[in-house]
Each structure stands twice: as C-alpha cells, then as structure tokens.
Scaffold this motif. Structure first.
Motif, short mmCIF file in Angstrom:
data_model
loop_
_atom_site.label_atom_id
_atom_site.label_comp_id
_atom_site.label_asym_id
_atom_site.label_seq_id
_atom_site.Cartn_x
_atom_site.Cartn_y
_atom_site.Cartn_z
N ILE A 35 4.22 0.02 -9.00
CA ILE A 35 4.92 -0.73 -7.95
C ILE A 35 5.12 -2.16 -8.40
CG2 ILE A 35 4.85 -1.56 -5.58
CD1 ILE A 35 2.90 0.75 -4.95
N CYS A 50 -4.95 -3.49 -3.64
CA CYS A 50 -4.24 -2.22 -3.48
C CYS A 50 -4.38 -1.71 -2.05
CB CYS A 50 -4.78 -1.20 -4.47
SG CYS A 50 -4.04 0.44 -4.35
N HIS A 53 -2.03 -3.57 0.24
CA HIS A 53 -0.59 -3.46 -0.05
C HIS A 53 -0.05 -2.24 0.72
CE1 HIS A 53 3.10 -2.56 -2.24
NE2 HIS A 53 3.09 -3.83 -2.63
N PRO A 54 1.09 -2.35 1.37
CA PRO A 54 1.58 -1.26 2.21
C PRO A 54 1.87 0.06 1.50
CG PRO A 54 3.23 -3.01 2.05
CD PRO A 54 1.98 -3.52 1.39
N ARG A 55 2.23 0.02 0.20
CA ARG A 55 2.58 1.25 -0.51
C ARG A 55 1.53 1.72 -1.50
NH1 ARG A 55 7.73 0.21 -3.51
NH2 ARG A 55 7.15 2.18 -4.47
N CYS A 56 0.60 0.86 -1.87
CA CYS A 56 -0.33 1.17 -2.96
C CYS A 56 -1.36 2.22 -2.54
CB CYS A 56 -1.04 -0.10 -3.42
SG CYS A 56 -2.10 0.18 -4.86
N LEU A 57 -1.48 3.26 -3.36
CA LEU A 57 -2.50 4.29 -3.15
C LEU A 57 -3.47 4.37 -4.31
CD1 LEU A 57 -0.25 7.16 -1.74
CD2 LEU A 57 -1.71 5.57 -0.47
N ASP A 80 1.89 3.98 -6.68
CA ASP A 80 2.18 4.83 -5.54
C ASP A 80 2.48 6.23 -6.05
OD1 ASP A 80 2.76 5.76 -3.00
OD2 ASP A 80 4.72 4.79 -2.88
N VAL A 82 3.79 10.24 -4.25
CA VAL A 82 3.98 11.09 -3.07
C VAL A 82 2.90 12.15 -2.96
CG1 VAL A 82 6.47 10.72 -2.86
CG2 VAL A 82 5.63 12.59 -4.28
N GLU A 84 -0.20 11.52 -3.81
CA GLU A 84 -1.43 10.74 -3.67
C GLU A 84 -2.32 10.77 -4.90
OE1 GLU A 84 -3.52 11.33 0.00
OE2 GLU A 84 -1.66 11.40 1.15
N LYS A 101 -7.73 2.97 1.58
CA LYS A 101 -7.00 3.30 2.82
C LYS A 101 -7.65 4.47 3.57
CE LYS A 101 -2.43 1.46 1.78
NZ LYS A 101 -2.64 0.72 0.55
#
Length: 162
Positions: A35, A50, A53-57, A80, A82, A84, A101
C-alpha cells in the motif's frame, strides 16, 4: 485431488482469517499487496501503524537493509490482501506480521518506548529546548502533528541540534 486444493486453502485461510495473530515472522517478507512505505523505529511500531491504517492487514518491516542502500533501513511496508494473507518469502533482516485489527486487547495508539541512538527520518516540525527526554516525549505526545521526536544530548553528532 480436485478437492484437496480447496480443502488445504480453506484450512490455511481459516487458520489466519479473523483470528488474532500476534507472532512476528523473522527473516520473512510478505510478497505483494504493498500500500505504502513509511519509516518506523521498530517492527512492533510498524504493527501499530498498520493497525491504525484503514486498509492495512499485514506489514513487512526492514530491520536490516543492504549497506549499500541505507534508504530502506527502518522501512515499514504496509500491505493489504483480499484473502487477508500473502505468500511468505525468506528475506534476511525482514520482519513481517499481521495488524492488530482482530486483537482489540492489543490496540493502543501510544508508543511509550524510547529508542536511544536513533534519529528518525522526516521533516523537523519544531525545535525546542527541554530539560530531559521525558519532557520532550510529552511535548510530542501533546502535539497532533508530532509522530516522532529526537532528544539531542551533548553527544549528538550535529552540533546545531545539541
């Protein structure tokens, strides 16, 4: 044989998806899914960044980089996916892990650790004189624009900042 791949994929995916994974993987790079790259003082701090951050997995932290390329030292690569998860690739000096998260008990925005002998890259926002490192840290904590601070002692290499 046709059912074996979906079954293995499901078992691996189910073992990571939705679970709290706190383990850091030494000498491992999560391949792809980049990202953004930022700089952090440690893998644990990279994990916290991470998490917020809204998108970081997932993330990869470059604790060591080739001596001829010091621009990657302390690089924190937010990732990121999809699914995970991403493929793990051996890479000396890299530390990878998952965001918190899925771990609400681990989430904290504050990093209270002080890193002695480390001057983080970035724009100097404010220079001021403080009596000690704790006061410097407190000023940074109370300033919304401050992400890191450097407390320069008499041994700091740049005379202008001592």
């Amino acid at each position: 044989m046709v059912l074996l791949y979906p079954m293995v994929h499901f078992i691996f995916f189910a073992s990571v998806s939705g679970e709290c994974v706190t383990k850091l993987f030494q000498d491992t790079n999560f391949q792809g899914g980049d990202i953004i790259t930022i700089f952090t003082p440690s893998a644990k701090h990279c994990q916290v960044v991470c998490t917020h951050h809204p998108r970081c997995l997932l993330f990869t932290f470059m604790a060591e980089a080739p001596p001829e390329d010091p621009t990657n030292w302390f690089a924190c690569i937010l990732k990121d996916s999809v699914t995970e998860t991403l493929p793990r690739v051996n890479m000396t000096g890299a530390i990878s892990g998952y965001s918190f998260k899925q771990c609400p008990h681990q989430i904290s925005a504050c990093n209270k650790e002080v890193y002695v002998g480390l001057d983080m890259k970035g724009m100097d926002d404010n220079g001021s004189v403080t009596k000690d490192v704790q006061e410097c840290q407190e000023r940074c904590t109370n300033d919304v624009h401050c992400h890191f601070f450097t407390y320069a002692t008499r041994r700091f290499p740049s005379i202008e900042y001592r």
